[in-house]
Design a protein around this motif. Sequence first.
Motif, PDB file in Angstrom:
ATOM      1  N   TYR A 222       0.856  -1.173   0.000  1.00 46.44           N
ATOM      2  CA  TYR A 222       0.000   0.000   0.000  1.00 46.44           C
ATOM      3  C   TYR A 222       0.901   1.235   0.000  1.00 46.44           C
ATOM      4  N   SER A 223       0.418   2.321  -0.606  1.00 52.14           N
ATOM      5  CA  SER A 223       1.153   3.590  -0.548  1.00 52.14           C
ATOM      6  C   SER A 223       0.515   4.468   0.520  1.00 52.14           C
ATOM      7  N   LEU A 224       1.354   5.259   1.211  1.00 53.14           N
ATOM      8  CA  LEU A 224       0.870   6.124   2.285  1.00 53.14           C
ATOM      9  C   LEU A 224       1.516   7.498   2.144  1.00 53.14           C
TER      10      LEU A 224
ATOM     11  N   PHE B  63      -4.430  12.160   5.355  1.00 49.60           N
ATOM     12  CA  PHE B  63      -3.485  11.259   4.699  1.00 49.60           C
ATOM     13  C   PHE B  63      -4.182  10.571   3.532  1.00 49.60           C
ATOM     14  N   ALA B  64      -3.405   9.919   2.705  1.00 49.51           N
ATOM     15  CA  ALA B  64      -3.956   9.176   1.571  1.00 49.51           C
ATOM     16  C   ALA B  64      -3.383   7.766   1.588  1.00 49.51           C
TER      17      ALA B  64
ATOM     18  N   THR C  24       4.971  13.799   8.409  1.00 51.42           N
ATOM     19  CA  THR C  24       4.360  14.040   7.098  1.00 51.42           C
ATOM     20  C   THR C  24       5.368  13.737   5.989  1.00 51.42           C
ATOM     21  N   ASN C  25       4.845  13.411   4.835  1.00 55.30           N
ATOM     22  CA  ASN C  25       5.695  13.140   3.649  1.00 55.30           C
ATOM     23  C   ASN C  25       4.995  13.629   2.384  1.00 55.30           C
ATOM     24  N   ILE C  26       4.613  14.883   2.395  1.00 60.47           N
ATOM     25  CA  ILE C  26       3.876  15.472   1.271  1.00 60.47           C
ATOM     26  C   ILE C  26       4.708  15.349  -0.005  1.00 60.47           C
ATOM     27  N   GLY C  27       4.071  14.761  -1.029  1.00 63.22           N
ATOM     28  CA  GLY C  27       4.732  14.619  -2.316  1.00 63.22           C
ATOM     29  C   GLY C  27       5.719  13.470  -2.392  1.00 63.22           C
ATOM     30  N   ALA C  28       5.872  12.718  -1.320  1.00 61.98           N
ATOM     31  CA  ALA C  28       6.821  11.593  -1.327  1.00 61.98           C
ATOM     32  C   ALA C  28       6.186  10.381  -0.645  1.00 61.98           C
ATOM     33  N   PRO C  29       5.172   9.759  -1.278  1.00 61.47           N
ATOM     34  CA  PRO C  29       4.490   8.614  -0.667  1.00 61.47           C
ATOM     35  C   PRO C  29       5.477   7.501  -0.321  1.00 61.47           C
ATOM     36  N   THR C  30       5.217   6.847   0.800  1.00 64.97           N
ATOM     37  CA  THR C  30       6.026   5.705   1.207  1.00 64.97           C
ATOM     38  C   THR C  30       5.214   4.431   1.011  1.00 64.97           C
TER      39      THR C  30
END
Length: 478
Positions: free
Chosen positions: A102-104, A244-245, A272-278
């Motif tokens: 999954y991406s977060l 979050f997404a 937070t990791n805006i623009g860099a999904p983990t």
Amino acid sequence: MDNPGSSIISAFGAGSGVDFVQLASDLSEASFGFQRGNIEARNEALTARISSASLLRSALTDLASALGDRIRTGDLAPRAAIGNPAVASVSTTPGLTPTGTYSLEVSQLASSQTLVSKSFGASSDLVGEGTLRIRFGTVDGATFAEDGAQAPLEITVEATDTLATLAAKINSAGGGTLDAYVANGTGGAQLVIKGQEGAANGFTVEGESSALLPIPAQGDLSYLSWQPATDSGELRATSKDALFALDSVPLSSASNAVTGLPEGIRLNLTGTNIGAPTTISFANDSSAITSVMTDFTAALNDLAGLLNAEGAAFGGTLGNDPGTRELKRDLARLTNETVMPGADAGEPSTLADLGLSLNRDGTFELDAARLNDAINSNPDAVAAMFTTGAFGVFATMDNLARDNSLRSDPGSLGGSLVRYEAQIERNDDRLARIADQQENLRSRLTRDLIAAERRVAGSQSTLSFLQQQIDAWNGSSN
């Protein structure tokens, strides 16, 4: 109870010299002793059977329970990995097994409102009499939207209340929804109030003074009032939801501890990791499956050994017990029973496919090479067999334990226990009746023998008198 008449007669040396009270007791005991001893021996054997059947049932239930615990929370629980551990920690809901990746992407963490009051000289300063009212809702800039689902706090403030005692009253009234304390900083003593995480958990403070002419100054309760529209620096942090997404789907949570996600995923958001999904991924530990199968085989052999000993045809406590025979048949079928009815062709569906086999003596053996082949060929299918769902190894053992524990089934260990317990109850009733019959017989014999004793005593007295007369006559004739 001994008859007093018999004791008096015996004390004077009269009568037959026989203790008829003891004789009556011995006769009644002899009449019923064999029956009572026979029943007591049966009860002893039934008690041993109950103990053995309970031991077998408990061993089977404990095995299934331990296997379930191992799957839910032990080394068989799926392991989560996250590419950027600074963003979140990941766990799973017990009993659920997420798979895949999954991406977060976290754009905002949940936060709580922090309000710092205007300064006082000391924490012991009086705050003024009145009512402190705290309303909950959303603070957005200079506006406040009250949340009707949260009741306002109404705090009665006495004339003797200080800044410190007011903080204690807020904590007590809030019941965990607010955290209040006095901070003694460079600017003096200030009341700090912190709310819970989540946008709807913001709050306002209304100090309703009891003074005739309220003045917003130290010593008057209105001095502690706060509204976002009149904020002059008291608001230090605003309550917010986490945003979050997950797999690009926008989501929100009032708390950074996020539950209710697909497949039982749980998140504890930390950055937070805006623009860099983990990436979040889940994998099963194949070595853990090998370990569980090894322990499972050992546990089955412990159960089989106990079953062979207790259910032996000669010398076994449960040698002719139907519940024990049924458990033996269930274990004999275990290795080839289909535990995954929905398995595709070529995927493992039985315990035999995982290398478990049954020996002639009823014990089990694990083929490690066959298990490793199954894991290497179909890792996901093997892992699917070790879940707490409707099918799989645990469900099979759990159903086996439940079926053999059913007290309503006369062919199960549970049914055997019901049967043995009922037999003991019937035997106890018979022993109670025998005790009553024996006591009635003893009482009747005692009564009859004492009457005979008295008649014998009377005859002996008459005989003694006649003998004296005869002796007297014989003496006079000489």
